[in-house]
Design an enzyme around this catalytic site. Structure first.
Site, PDB file in Angstrom:
ATOM      1  N   TRP A 183       0.840  -1.119   0.010  1.00 13.37           N
ATOM      2  CA  TRP A 183       0.026  -0.119   0.078  1.00 13.37           C
ATOM      3  C   TRP A 183       0.936   1.256  -0.001  1.00 13.37           C
ATOM      4  O   TRP A 183       1.767   1.436   0.868  1.00 13.37           O
ATOM      5  CB  TRP A 183      -0.903   0.161   1.339  1.00 13.37           C
ATOM      6  CG  TRP A 183      -1.646   1.426   1.229  1.00 13.37           C
ATOM      7  CD1 TRP A 183      -2.605   1.838   0.477  1.00 13.37           C
ATOM      8  CD2 TRP A 183      -1.164   2.544   1.970  1.00 13.37           C
ATOM      9  NE1 TRP A 183      -3.040   3.147   0.679  1.00 13.37           N
ATOM     10  CE2 TRP A 183      -2.223   3.579   1.769  1.00 13.37           C
ATOM     11  CE3 TRP A 183      -0.291   2.682   2.943  1.00 13.37           C
ATOM     12  CZ2 TRP A 183      -2.036   4.844   2.181  1.00 13.37           C
ATOM     13  CZ3 TRP A 183      -0.215   4.053   3.623  1.00 13.37           C
ATOM     14  CH2 TRP A 183      -1.159   5.046   3.198  1.00 13.37           C
ATOM     15  N   GLU A 224      -2.824  -2.950  -2.550  1.00 13.11           N
ATOM     16  CA  GLU A 224      -4.105  -2.366  -1.608  1.00 13.11           C
ATOM     17  C   GLU A 224      -4.308  -0.832  -2.382  1.00 13.11           C
ATOM     18  O   GLU A 224      -3.681  -0.071  -2.416  1.00 13.11           O
ATOM     19  CB  GLU A 224      -3.828  -2.278  -0.265  1.00 13.11           C
ATOM     20  CG  GLU A 224      -4.751  -1.465   0.561  1.00 13.11           C
ATOM     21  CD  GLU A 224      -4.407  -1.418   2.004  1.00 13.11           C
ATOM     22  OE1 GLU A 224      -3.449  -1.677   2.742  1.00 13.11           O
ATOM     23  OE2 GLU A 224      -5.489  -1.039   2.880  1.00 13.11           O
ATOM     24  N   LYS A 226      -6.854   2.485  -2.711  1.00 12.90           N
ATOM     25  CA  LYS A 226      -7.393   3.602  -1.722  1.00 12.90           C
ATOM     26  C   LYS A 226      -8.188   4.405  -2.360  1.00 12.90           C
ATOM     27  O   LYS A 226      -7.952   4.906  -3.782  1.00 12.90           O
ATOM     28  CB  LYS A 226      -6.557   3.968  -0.744  1.00 12.90           C
ATOM     29  CG  LYS A 226      -6.926   4.742   0.411  1.00 12.90           C
ATOM     30  CD  LYS A 226      -5.807   5.134   1.467  1.00 12.90           C
ATOM     31  CE  LYS A 226      -6.144   6.171   2.475  1.00 12.90           C
ATOM     32  NZ  LYS A 226      -5.494   6.199   3.505  1.00 12.90           N
ATOM     33  N   ASP A 257      -9.682  -2.958   1.513  1.00 11.31           N
ATOM     34  CA  ASP A 257      -9.781  -2.346   2.681  1.00 11.31           C
ATOM     35  C   ASP A 257     -11.153  -1.695   3.098  1.00 11.31           C
ATOM     36  O   ASP A 257     -11.421  -0.763   2.124  1.00 11.31           O
ATOM     37  CB  ASP A 257      -8.773  -1.499   2.993  1.00 11.31           C
ATOM     38  CG  ASP A 257      -8.781  -0.700   4.282  1.00 11.31           C
ATOM     39  OD1 ASP A 257      -9.735  -0.116   4.697  1.00 11.31           O
ATOM     40  OD2 ASP A 257      -7.541  -0.685   4.983  1.00 11.31           O
ATOM     41  N   HIS A 260     -11.779   2.110   2.346  1.00 16.15           N
ATOM     42  CA  HIS A 260     -10.983   2.595   1.036  1.00 16.15           C
ATOM     43  C   HIS A 260     -11.879   2.776  -0.104  1.00 16.15           C
ATOM     44  O   HIS A 260     -11.565   2.868  -1.209  1.00 16.15           O
ATOM     45  CB  HIS A 260     -10.166   1.793   0.629  1.00 16.15           C
ATOM     46  CG  HIS A 260      -8.736   1.756   1.794  1.00 16.15           C
ATOM     47  ND1 HIS A 260      -7.557   1.670   1.533  1.00 16.15           N
ATOM     48  CD2 HIS A 260      -8.731   2.423   2.818  1.00 16.15           C
ATOM     49  CE1 HIS A 260      -6.754   1.544   2.498  1.00 16.15           C
ATOM     50  NE2 HIS A 260      -7.360   2.229   3.401  1.00 16.15           N
ATOM     51  N   HIS A 284      -8.560  -6.117   4.382  1.00 15.55           N
ATOM     52  CA  HIS A 284      -8.409  -5.223   5.586  1.00 15.55           C
ATOM     53  C   HIS A 284      -9.452  -5.094   6.117  1.00 15.55           C
ATOM     54  O   HIS A 284     -10.457  -3.891   5.638  1.00 15.55           O
ATOM     55  CB  HIS A 284      -7.733  -4.187   4.982  1.00 15.55           C
ATOM     56  CG  HIS A 284      -5.873  -4.334   5.088  1.00 15.55           C
ATOM     57  ND1 HIS A 284      -5.096  -3.123   4.977  1.00 15.55           N
ATOM     58  CD2 HIS A 284      -5.378  -5.485   5.261  1.00 15.55           C
ATOM     59  CE1 HIS A 284      -3.930  -3.692   5.039  1.00 15.55           C
ATOM     60  NE2 HIS A 284      -3.977  -5.043   5.334  1.00 15.55           N
ATOM     61  N   ASP A 292     -12.353   7.309   6.236  1.00 17.75           N
ATOM     62  CA  ASP A 292     -11.428   5.964   6.498  1.00 17.75           C
ATOM     63  C   ASP A 292     -10.759   6.157   7.849  1.00 17.75           C
ATOM     64  O   ASP A 292      -9.573   6.281   7.954  1.00 17.75           O
ATOM     65  CB  ASP A 292     -10.196   5.934   5.321  1.00 17.75           C
ATOM     66  CG  ASP A 292      -9.323   4.747   5.421  1.00 17.75           C
ATOM     67  OD1 ASP A 292      -9.938   3.819   5.983  1.00 17.75           O
ATOM     68  OD2 ASP A 292      -8.189   4.809   5.066  1.00 17.75           O
ATOM     69  N   ASP A 294     -10.621   4.084  10.376  1.00 14.46           N
ATOM     70  CA  ASP A 294      -9.946   2.944  11.064  1.00 14.46           C
ATOM     71  C   ASP A 294     -10.444   2.745  12.443  1.00 14.46           C
ATOM     72  O   ASP A 294      -9.654   2.483  13.416  1.00 14.46           O
ATOM     73  CB  ASP A 294      -8.590   3.091  10.851  1.00 14.46           C
ATOM     74  CG  ASP A 294      -8.012   2.572   9.328  1.00 14.46           C
ATOM     75  OD1 ASP A 294      -8.343   1.637   9.116  1.00 14.46           O
ATOM     76  OD2 ASP A 294      -7.567   3.716   8.922  1.00 14.46           O
ATOM     77  N   ASP A 324      -7.347  -4.192   9.967  1.00 10.36           N
ATOM     78  CA  ASP A 324      -6.566  -2.990   9.754  1.00 10.36           C
ATOM     79  C   ASP A 324      -7.388  -1.803  10.451  1.00 10.36           C
ATOM     80  O   ASP A 324      -8.360  -1.205   9.873  1.00 10.36           O
ATOM     81  CB  ASP A 324      -6.324  -2.775   8.270  1.00 10.36           C
ATOM     82  CG  ASP A 324      -5.538  -1.198   7.977  1.00 10.36           C
ATOM     83  OD1 ASP A 324      -4.991  -0.857   9.022  1.00 10.36           O
ATOM     84  OD2 ASP A 324      -5.612  -0.995   7.080  1.00 10.36           O
TER      85      ASP A 324
HETATM   86  C1  RNT Z   1      -3.836   3.013   4.789  1.00  6.43           C
HETATM   87  C2  RNT Z   1      -4.088   1.474   4.542  1.00  6.43           C
HETATM   88  C3  RNT Z   1      -2.725   0.773   5.075  1.00  6.43           C
HETATM   89  C4  RNT Z   1      -2.417   1.097   6.564  1.00  6.43           C
HETATM   90  C5  RNT Z   1      -1.445  -0.060   7.184  1.00  6.43           C
HETATM   91  C6  RNT Z   1      -0.698   0.768   8.360  1.00  6.43           C
HETATM   92  O1  RNT Z   1      -4.915   3.578   4.672  1.00  6.43           O
HETATM   93  O2  RNT Z   1      -5.289   1.199   4.891  1.00  6.43           O
HETATM   94  O3  RNT Z   1      -3.234  -0.678   5.123  1.00  6.43           O
HETATM   95  O4  RNT Z   1      -3.499   1.047   7.312  1.00  6.43           O
HETATM   96  O5  RNT Z   1      -0.577  -0.277   6.047  1.00  6.43           O
HETATM   97 ZN    ZN Z   2      -5.582  -1.151   4.888  1.00  2.14          ZN
END
Ligand code: RNT
Ligand code: ZN
Length: 417
Positions: A183, A224, A226, A257, A260, A284, A292, A294, A324
């Protein structure tokens, strides 16, 4: 002797043609890759003095985060003791053992991570890996593999190649393939004049990174995408369309993810489509709240739908489930534990579904029965089956884990300043 609530639950599932024993047996075989970075707010051990960047942000200042590799490992061990089953750990390259000889990111090698392998092996923990393309002087403008500067681009290519080699060594030594996930934060705050050239540079850089084939029994590559990040609101080089194309063309795993995509999109509906063309998936599992963000994953509809798709489609063999998220407003061991337990609960709920029956009524266009059954399933005694799983796996049942967590916090985390 199973618990009497479980015996009753088993009987209640039976008329739906659901075998709770089969579900429990299957659940016990599914590993979830826990992300090391929840334990210390994505800080890592490089001590560069640079904060977290790359458009990623952690909020909160709950006391007791792991300050070094020993504390992080102790916290991970504690978390694993509160979660039923055998799982994996996803590392980031910024978590190299500080006791190993110093090396910049492009010179990392297995020696910097050997102590992680030695830590993982006795517990049968598989390792996954992530190159770290942020929090580094050469990523200060969030341009890495797509950087117009050839030298900087080359540095990051070398970093990613080094990480693949480390990942392959994880897989070889631990006897389970390591998924190494790329990523990058590359993007632009404001409207770019050229959306194509950075993507062409990224594709060429990835080709260089992946030039050397690695035995799939040791190592798998994932990419990955985004939608946007802080400071990359107008343009993200590695968009979903970019990586979907790249992964299909080059037969790489697609990493989805949950945070994302556009806020009303969920990753559940993407799984079956992506797996028609890509060789596998990395998830993720995350929870974006308005962006986003998290957040720690909760047992919500989005999480349930994701696990349902994997189980319904029989995709478990091709899907690597990773988490994640990072929340610094609560105890970090609790954040991991809540998230891991929720991922497993969602998997169990999916395994307790009479999918064949639902499909049969759907094929018969009996949508009345489909909706009625799906709604009836929601109030079956799932909790008793989950508790039985925890009991059989010798981990705390129900809220007991919280008591253990509080004791651990008092004994080990509270004194960390
Ligand atoms: C960032 C991505 C990535 C990170 C990690 C720390 O938006 O989701 O995966 O969260 O690599
Ligand atoms: Zn991620």
């Amino acid at each position: 002797m199973p618990d009497s609530s479980y015996s009753l639950a088993r009987e209640q599932y039976a008329p739906f043609h659901v075998d709770t024993e089969a579900a429990l047996a299957r659940l016990a075989t599914i590993p979830v890759s826990m992300h090391c970075w929840q334990g210390d707010d994505v800080a890592g051990f490089e001590n560069s003095g640079l904060g977290l960047d790359g458009g990623v942000a952690v909020t909160g200042n709950y006391p007791g985060k792991a300050r070094n590799i020993d504390e992080l490992r102790a916290d991970i061990d504690k978390t694993f003791s509160l979660i039923p089953g055998k799982h994996r750990l996803a590392l980031h390259a910024s978590y190299a053992d500080p006791a190993a000889p110093k090396a910049d990111r492009n010179a990392l090698a297995i020696e910097h991570f050997q102590s992680w392998v030695d830590w993982a092996k006795p517990g049968g923990v598989g390792l996954d890996f992530n190159p770290t393309f942020f929090s580094h002087p050469l990523a200060s403008d969030s341009l890495t593999l797509s950087n117009p500067d050839k030298g900087i681009r080359q540095f990051w290519i070398e970093h990613a190649i080094a990480c693949r080699k480390i990942g392959a060594e994880f897989g070889r030594q631990l006897g389970t393939p390591c998924v190494t996930n790329v990523w990058i934060p590359d993007g632009s705050k404001d409207i770019p004049a050229d959306r194509l050239a950075p993507r062409e540079r990224l594709a060429r850089a990835l080709d260089a990174v992946f030039a050397e084939p690695i035995d799939a029994s040791y190592h798998l590559d994932a990419v990955e995408s985004k939608l946007f990040g802080i400071g990359a609101e107008a343009y993200t080089v590695g968009s979903f369309e970019f990586y979907l194309g790249y992964a299909i063309k080059n037969q790489k795993l697609v990493c989805l993810d949950a945070g994302h995509f556009h806020p009303t999109e969920t990753i559940a509906d993407k799984i079956s489509s992506v797996l028609m063309y890509a060789p596998g998936l990395l998830l993720h599992v995350s929870r974006g709240v308005r962006w986003d963000s998290d957040h720690v994953i909760v047992l919500d509809d989005a999480l349930r739908a994701t696990m349902e798709e994997i189980v319904r489609g029989n995709f478990l063999g091709k899907t690597h489930i990773g988490l994640d998220f990072f929340d610094a407003t609560i105890n970090r061991v609790a954040a991991w534990t809540i998230g891991m337990r929720n991922a497993l609960k969602a998997l169990l709920l999916a395994l307790l579904e009479p999918t064949d029956q639902l499909r049969a009524v759907e094929d018969a266009k009996d949508y009345t029965s489909r909706l009625a059954l799906m709604e009836e399933l929601k109030t079956l005694p799932f909790g008793a089956v989950w508790d039985e799983h925890c009991r059989r796996q010798n981990v705390p049942v129900g809220r007991e884990w919280l008591t253990e967590l509080k004791a651990y916090e008092g004994r080990h985390q509270a004194g960390r300043k």
